[in-house]
Design an enzyme around this catalytic site. Structure first.
Site, PDB file in Angstrom:
ATOM      1  N   GLY A   1      14.174 -10.406  -1.802  1.00 37.32           N
ATOM      2  CA  GLY A   1      13.607 -11.756  -1.774  1.00 37.32           C
ATOM      3  C   GLY A   1      12.135 -11.587  -1.446  1.00 37.32           C
ATOM      4  O   GLY A   1      11.788 -10.727  -0.613  1.00 37.32           O
TER       5      GLY A   1
ATOM      6  N   SER B   1      -3.627 -10.346 -10.508  1.00 38.89           N
ATOM      7  CA  SER B   1      -3.106  -8.990 -10.728  1.00 38.89           C
ATOM      8  C   SER B   1      -2.936  -8.767 -12.214  1.00 38.89           C
ATOM      9  O   SER B   1      -2.503  -9.654 -12.951  1.00 38.89           O
ATOM     10  CB  SER B   1      -1.803  -8.785  -9.961  1.00 38.89           C
ATOM     11  OG  SER B   1      -0.771  -9.540 -10.520  1.00 38.89           O
ATOM     12  N   LEU B   2      -3.336  -7.558 -12.654  1.00 39.92           N
ATOM     13  CA  LEU B   2      -3.398  -7.267 -14.085  1.00 39.92           C
ATOM     14  C   LEU B   2      -2.551  -6.057 -14.456  1.00 39.92           C
ATOM     15  O   LEU B   2      -2.911  -5.303 -15.362  1.00 39.92           O
ATOM     16  CB  LEU B   2      -4.873  -7.031 -14.471  1.00 39.92           C
ATOM     17  CG  LEU B   2      -5.848  -8.166 -14.119  1.00 39.92           C
ATOM     18  CD1 LEU B   2      -7.289  -7.691 -14.219  1.00 39.92           C
ATOM     19  CD2 LEU B   2      -5.636  -9.369 -15.043  1.00 39.92           C
TER      20      LEU B   2
ATOM     21  N   ASP C   1       5.058  -7.902  -4.839  1.00 41.81           N
ATOM     22  CA  ASP C   1       5.284  -8.109  -3.399  1.00 41.81           C
ATOM     23  C   ASP C   1       4.566  -7.044  -2.575  1.00 41.81           C
ATOM     24  O   ASP C   1       4.028  -7.336  -1.500  1.00 41.81           O
ATOM     25  CB  ASP C   1       6.784  -8.068  -3.072  1.00 41.81           C
ATOM     26  CG  ASP C   1       7.511  -9.305  -3.583  1.00 41.81           C
ATOM     27  OD1 ASP C   1       6.882 -10.378  -3.667  1.00 41.81           O
ATOM     28  OD2 ASP C   1       8.717  -9.189  -3.900  1.00 41.81           O
TER      29      ASP C   1
END
Ligand SMILES: Nc1ncnc2c1ncn2[C@@H]1O[C@H](COP(=O)(O)OP(=O)(O)OP(=O)(O)O)[C@@H](O)[C@H]1O
Ligand SMILES: [Mg+2]
Length: 316
Positions: A38, A221-222, A253
């Site tokens: 999670g 973010s890429l 995460d």
């Protein structure tokens, strides 16, 4: 600085592997591996790996919920679980070793009422966080716009809210306004109402989000291209080192974990984004649901810093 993570839809992640997936036959799998999962819980695990601490707040149901709690306690992650009816969900993933393809089965999770979600927010309030991190999907039972409430709540308790989610849940929270967003390219595109942003539009799109008062900092973010850090004052591309990719599960995460930890340690936005990219890329080097190793982060971070020093514009 105190960090609290909120996971409204936690899971017990079960993973195993088998040589080939074949229908109608018994398949002999490797022993089951159990992990706590999670979004927010992963962020808490990542922070712990970096030597930091946070408290993971989440609903816990039935025997599966208890199992989840004990796994986190074994990993020395501080938790505050709120007992709910129903059974915490279990997700299941199988890696087919012949192809190295991973099949991920995610379950919806038990319903969470708004009242139960409020109880979780009261636990958060008692912890007086400086940073509140929410990541992941919303469970059935809560409206799509629930993170908007969390954003308003964070303002009320003076916590900086960091959110990593997608779609309508992200849009609603952004309308309320928060501290830091970490969208990937698809999520940022959706947030600004564009089908797919081109690379040369990312900085303007992120700046637009900031100018609209939706947040103060954006780290887009890429994937293998790293990330673009955007604030009101400018932007900077942080490249991701080339790494031997094994599984990108948990990259997002891990990146958030690195960034929040960096912020809580008083690092600059640049360092925050560099550490985030290092953690994200380190996560891709590990198989399955395992996040990252701290020594990989250290090594990747050295590369990222040197790259920045060498190629950042200097007057000449
Ligand atoms: N193939 C890759 N090679 C190197 N680094 C990667 C790769 N994929 C992801 N990363 C690292 O992980 C970070 C986050 O990845 P990504 O942009 O894919 O996030 P995401 O789409 O939110 O991922 P998630 O599916 O975990 O939510 C990137 O900024 C980068 O540092
Ligand atoms: Mg993501």
């Amino acid at each position: 600085m105190k960090i609290v993570t909120l996971t409204l839809n936690p899971a017990l992640d079960k993973s195993s592997s088998v040589e080939r997936l074949i229908p109608e036959q018994k398949m002999r799998c490797t022993p089951l591996q159990l992990d706590a999962g999670g979004g927010g819980i992963n962020v808490s695990k990542g922070i712990r790996k970096l030597g930091g601490r946070s408290t993971a707040v989440f609903p816990s149901g039935g025997a599966t919920g208890l199992r989840l709690q004990s796994i986190l306690q074994e990993a020395d992650v501080d938790i505050r679980a709120h007992t709910v009816q129903g059974e915490t969900r279990e997700n299941f993933s199988v890696t087919e070793t012949a192809t190295n393809l991973q099949y991920r089965f995610t379950m919806p999770g038990p319903e969470l009422t708004e009242q139960q979600a409020e109880a979780l927010l009261s636990i958060v309030a008692q912890l007086h966080p400086d940073y509140l991190v929410a990541s992941g999907s919303l469970p059935p039972g809560l409206p799509e716009t629930y993170y908007e409430k969390v954003a308003a709540f964070a303002k009320k308790i003076n916590a900086r809210f960091i959110l990593d989610t997608s779609g309508a849940a992200l849009a609603a929270a952004a309308d309320e306004g928060l501290y830091l967003l970490k969208p990937n390219l698809g999520e940022l595109s959706a947030l600004v109402g564009v089908k797919k942003l081109e690379m040369n539009q990312v900085d303007d799109a992120a700046l637009e989000v900031i100018r609209q008062g939706k947040c103060e900092v954006v780290v887009v973010s890429l994937g293998p291209q790293g990330a673009l850090l955007v604030t009101r004052d400018g932007f900077e591309h942080i490249p991701a080192p080339t790494a031997e990719k094994r599984s990108t599960v948990g990259a997002g995460d891990s990146m958030v974990a690195g960034m929040v930890w960096a912020l809580s340690e008083g690092k600059s936005f640049r360092e925050m984004a560099q550490i985030g990219v290092a953690c994200g890329t380190a996560a891709t080097m590990n198989p399955g649901t395992e996040l990252f190793h701290a020594d990989d982060v250290e090594r990747l971070l050295t590369w990222i810093r040197e790259y920045g020093e060498r190629y950042r514009f200097k007057d000449f």
